[in-house]
Design a protein around this motif. Structure first.
Motif, PDB file in Angstrom:
ATOM      1  N   CYS A  86      16.297 -12.182  60.064  1.00 51.56           N
ATOM      2  CA  CYS A  86      16.026 -10.966  59.297  1.00 51.56           C
ATOM      3  C   CYS A  86      16.293 -11.207  57.816  1.00 51.56           C
ATOM      4  O   CYS A  86      17.138 -12.036  57.459  1.00 51.56           O
ATOM      5  CB  CYS A  86      16.907  -9.824  59.809  1.00 51.56           C
ATOM      6  SG  CYS A  86      16.548  -8.207  59.093  1.00 51.56           S
ATOM      7  N   GLY A 125      19.084  -8.465  63.405  1.00 54.39           N
ATOM      8  CA  GLY A 125      18.587  -7.501  62.434  1.00 54.39           C
ATOM      9  C   GLY A 125      19.685  -6.934  61.553  1.00 54.39           C
ATOM     10  O   GLY A 125      20.826  -6.763  61.987  1.00 54.39           O
ATOM     11  N   ASN A 153      19.852  -5.308  68.626  1.00 51.38           N
ATOM     12  CA  ASN A 153      18.790  -6.082  67.981  1.00 51.38           C
ATOM     13  C   ASN A 153      18.672  -5.828  66.487  1.00 51.38           C
ATOM     14  O   ASN A 153      18.538  -6.761  65.705  1.00 51.38           O
ATOM     15  CB  ASN A 153      17.452  -5.772  68.663  1.00 51.38           C
ATOM     16  CG  ASN A 153      16.314  -6.641  68.181  1.00 51.38           C
ATOM     17  OD1 ASN A 153      15.894  -6.568  67.029  1.00 51.38           O
ATOM     18  ND2 ASN A 153      15.801  -7.491  69.064  1.00 51.38           N
ATOM     19  N   PHE A 154      18.726  -4.554  66.062  1.00 52.55           N
ATOM     20  CA  PHE A 154      18.352  -4.236  64.691  1.00 52.55           C
ATOM     21  C   PHE A 154      19.100  -2.999  64.208  1.00 52.55           C
ATOM     22  O   PHE A 154      19.498  -2.141  65.007  1.00 52.55           O
ATOM     23  CB  PHE A 154      16.832  -3.988  64.620  1.00 52.55           C
ATOM     24  CG  PHE A 154      16.299  -3.840  63.222  1.00 52.55           C
ATOM     25  CD1 PHE A 154      16.183  -4.930  62.378  1.00 52.55           C
ATOM     26  CD2 PHE A 154      15.914  -2.590  62.741  1.00 52.55           C
ATOM     27  CE1 PHE A 154      15.697  -4.788  61.084  1.00 52.55           C
ATOM     28  CE2 PHE A 154      15.430  -2.436  61.447  1.00 52.55           C
ATOM     29  CZ  PHE A 154      15.326  -3.548  60.620  1.00 52.55           C
ATOM     30  N   PHE A 212      18.940   0.059  60.951  1.00 50.53           N
ATOM     31  CA  PHE A 212      18.166   0.674  59.868  1.00 50.53           C
ATOM     32  C   PHE A 212      18.948   1.855  59.315  1.00 50.53           C
ATOM     33  O   PHE A 212      19.470   2.673  60.078  1.00 50.53           O
ATOM     34  CB  PHE A 212      16.802   1.145  60.382  1.00 50.53           C
ATOM     35  CG  PHE A 212      15.954   1.820  59.344  1.00 50.53           C
ATOM     36  CD1 PHE A 212      15.214   1.078  58.445  1.00 50.53           C
ATOM     37  CD2 PHE A 212      15.913   3.209  59.247  1.00 50.53           C
ATOM     38  CE1 PHE A 212      14.437   1.697  57.465  1.00 50.53           C
ATOM     39  CE2 PHE A 212      15.139   3.839  58.279  1.00 50.53           C
ATOM     40  CZ  PHE A 212      14.398   3.073  57.389  1.00 50.53           C
ATOM     41  N   SER A 222      18.813  -0.392  67.320  1.00 54.85           N
ATOM     42  CA  SER A 222      18.019  -0.665  68.520  1.00 54.85           C
ATOM     43  C   SER A 222      18.785  -1.639  69.412  1.00 54.85           C
ATOM     44  O   SER A 222      19.434  -2.571  68.935  1.00 54.85           O
ATOM     45  CB  SER A 222      16.652  -1.251  68.157  1.00 54.85           C
ATOM     46  OG  SER A 222      16.779  -2.541  67.605  1.00 54.85           O
ATOM     47  N   ASN A 264      12.886  -3.652  69.834  1.00 58.37           N
ATOM     48  CA  ASN A 264      13.087  -4.542  68.697  1.00 58.37           C
ATOM     49  C   ASN A 264      13.324  -3.687  67.446  1.00 58.37           C
ATOM     50  O   ASN A 264      14.074  -2.733  67.502  1.00 58.37           O
ATOM     51  CB  ASN A 264      11.892  -5.494  68.562  1.00 58.37           C
ATOM     52  CG  ASN A 264      12.290  -6.850  68.001  1.00 58.37           C
ATOM     53  OD1 ASN A 264      12.749  -6.946  66.870  1.00 58.37           O
ATOM     54  ND2 ASN A 264      12.111  -7.895  68.791  1.00 58.37           N
ATOM     55  N   GLU A 265      12.660  -3.982  66.347  1.00 55.85           N
ATOM     56  CA  GLU A 265      12.943  -3.249  65.118  1.00 55.85           C
ATOM     57  C   GLU A 265      12.565  -1.766  65.226  1.00 55.85           C
ATOM     58  O   GLU A 265      11.624  -1.395  65.928  1.00 55.85           O
ATOM     59  CB  GLU A 265      12.215  -3.882  63.932  1.00 55.85           C
ATOM     60  CG  GLU A 265      12.824  -5.210  63.509  1.00 55.85           C
ATOM     61  CD  GLU A 265      12.431  -5.602  62.091  1.00 55.85           C
ATOM     62  OE1 GLU A 265      11.898  -4.758  61.338  1.00 55.85           O
ATOM     63  OE2 GLU A 265      12.657  -6.765  61.723  1.00 55.85           O
ATOM     64  N   ARG A 323      12.236   1.731  62.483  1.00 55.29           N
ATOM     65  CA  ARG A 323      12.233   2.184  61.088  1.00 55.29           C
ATOM     66  C   ARG A 323      11.628   3.592  61.009  1.00 55.29           C
ATOM     67  O   ARG A 323      10.765   3.946  61.809  1.00 55.29           O
ATOM     68  CB  ARG A 323      11.400   1.253  60.196  1.00 55.29           C
ATOM     69  CG  ARG A 323      11.935  -0.181  60.099  1.00 55.29           C
ATOM     70  CD  ARG A 323      11.054  -1.028  59.203  1.00 55.29           C
ATOM     71  NE  ARG A 323      11.479  -2.418  59.177  1.00 55.29           N
ATOM     72  CZ  ARG A 323      12.354  -2.934  58.325  1.00 55.29           C
ATOM     73  NH1 ARG A 323      12.888  -2.140  57.394  1.00 55.29           N
ATOM     74  NH2 ARG A 323      12.688  -4.206  58.377  1.00 55.29           N
ATOM     75  N   ASP A 337       7.549  -8.253  66.873  1.00 54.91           N
ATOM     76  CA  ASP A 337       8.961  -8.396  66.528  1.00 54.91           C
ATOM     77  C   ASP A 337       9.294  -7.418  65.410  1.00 54.91           C
ATOM     78  O   ASP A 337       9.477  -6.239  65.646  1.00 54.91           O
ATOM     79  CB  ASP A 337       9.269  -9.841  66.146  1.00 54.91           C
ATOM     80  CG  ASP A 337      10.743 -10.182  66.272  1.00 54.91           C
ATOM     81  OD1 ASP A 337      11.578  -9.383  65.812  1.00 54.91           O
ATOM     82  OD2 ASP A 337      11.073 -11.252  66.817  1.00 54.91           O
ATOM     83  N   GLY A 338       9.307  -7.878  64.155  1.00 57.51           N
ATOM     84  CA  GLY A 338       9.654  -7.008  63.049  1.00 57.51           C
ATOM     85  C   GLY A 338       8.445  -6.374  62.386  1.00 57.51           C
ATOM     86  O   GLY A 338       7.305  -6.770  62.620  1.00 57.51           O
ATOM     87  N   SER A 360      10.249 -11.393  61.061  1.00 56.44           N
ATOM     88  CA  SER A 360      10.482 -10.194  60.265  1.00 56.44           C
ATOM     89  C   SER A 360       9.818 -10.317  58.901  1.00 56.44           C
ATOM     90  O   SER A 360       9.469 -11.413  58.456  1.00 56.44           O
ATOM     91  CB  SER A 360      11.989  -9.956  60.082  1.00 56.44           C
ATOM     92  OG  SER A 360      12.575 -11.042  59.383  1.00 56.44           O
TER      93      SER A 360
END
Length: 320
Positions: A26, A65, A109-110, A112, A122, A162-163, A165, A212-213, A283
């Motif tokens: 990331c 992430g 995983n991520f 934000f 996530s 995964n990501e 947002r 993925d991202g 990413s």
């Protein structure tokens, strides 16, 4: 018409930043040009505009992430460690979260951070080690919201999350289901709870097109990374899709996809997808004075990728 329509990039035009990075999955870009990337030699590596590098934090299992708070600290998901770490700018670190509802997080995983300083996390699967969830097609991924009320699960039953947002207006939370490789979006209520999801964009990015991202640009387009196809594409607001570049290995992708369907996929099958020029990009982040310089992380390259885009990215909360 979007300035991105018809935009493609020859692989020879992609440049590289950094050196000796280990699993730089990331990327975070600061307004002044400093880059941060997750790095398995610690928690993250800082890359200054003049090229100087420093790896910070103790080694944690699979730093993945990341998000940056308003104070410039990194919030980092340790995927195999099942924890969210806070990495201070001076290298100090602490565990920010390791459980929700009294149970271990699982394969986080991520992270934000939105404009209200809420933290969205996530979780790919509740299982650790996490690879059996990939092979078994287990749908136990979920999304956590951390705000003034604490940490709570706001979406569950996802496939290898995964990501995640929020869009520019923060009306929708977008989330990647890595396999089958699709993007979902959830209406976001004022209290942070989520409405029913709907699929956004194509059913598939091609054979082995596992997402993925992703990142938003200023026009509302989503730039999505296809890790196994070593590629990048754009999903437009109308849901249509175009490829920007890719470096696929078709025969390997056919084999991997078949093994995935049969529950026999192994980590080596993912590694075999690495292309001749690009190896498992994951990413994308926008930066530079005009937010048109893209940076990409990966699972397997010792540096970051960079190129110029025809449109500016959507600034993240730490950039505003």
């Amino acid at each position: 018409m979007s300035s991105v329509r018809g935009f493609t990039l020859e692989l020879s035009r992609i440049e590289y930043v950094g050196q000796g990075l280990v699993r730089p999955e990331c990327v975070i870009v600061e307004p002044g040009g400093t880059l941060w990337t997750s790095d398995a030699r610690g928690i993250a590596t800082r890359i200054e505009p003049d090229g100087r590098q420093a790896t910070l934090g103790p080694e944690v299992p699979e730093p993945n992430g990341m998000a940056m708070d308003r104070q410039g600290n990194l919030i980092v998901a340790s995927m195999s460690g099942g924890k969210i770490h806070k990495l201070h700018r001076d290298g100090r670190s602490e565990v920010l979260l390791d459980s929700v509802d009294g149970k271990p997080l699982g394969a986080v995983n991520f992270c934000f951070i939105d404009s209200r300083d809420r933290l969205w996390i996530s979780v790919t699967t509740r299982q650790l080690p996490w690879w059996p969830a990939v092979a078994g097609g287990i749908r136990d991924g979920y999304i956590v919201l951390v705000d003034e009320k604490g940490a709570r699960i706001v979406a569950d039953g996802l496939s290898l999350t995964n990501e995640v947002r929020l869009d520019a207006a923060e009306r929708f939370l977008y989330a990647v289901e890595t396999v089958p490789g699709r993007l979902l979006r959830f209406p976001v209520r004022d209290d942070g709870s989520l409405g029913d999801p709907e699929q956004f964009g194509p059913d598939s990015l091609g054979i082995g097109g596992y997402m993925d991202g992703f990142a938003f640009d200023a026009e509302g387009n989503l730039w999505v990374v296809a890790v196994c196809r070593n590629g990048l594409g754009v999903i437009f607001p109308d849901g249509s899709y175009q490829t920007v570049f890719e470096d696929p290995r078709p025969a390997v992708l056919e084999t991997m996809t078949l093994k995935q369907r049969n529950g026999a996929i192994e980590p080596a099958d993912l590694g075999a997808c690495a292309g001749n020029t690009l190896q498992l990009p994951t990413s994308i982040a926008f930066g530079g004075p005009d937010l048109r310089t893209c940076y990409m992380g990966s699972l397997a390259m010792p540096h970051l990728l960079t190129f110029r885009a025809p449109v500016a990215g959507l600034p993240l909360s730490h950039m505003r």
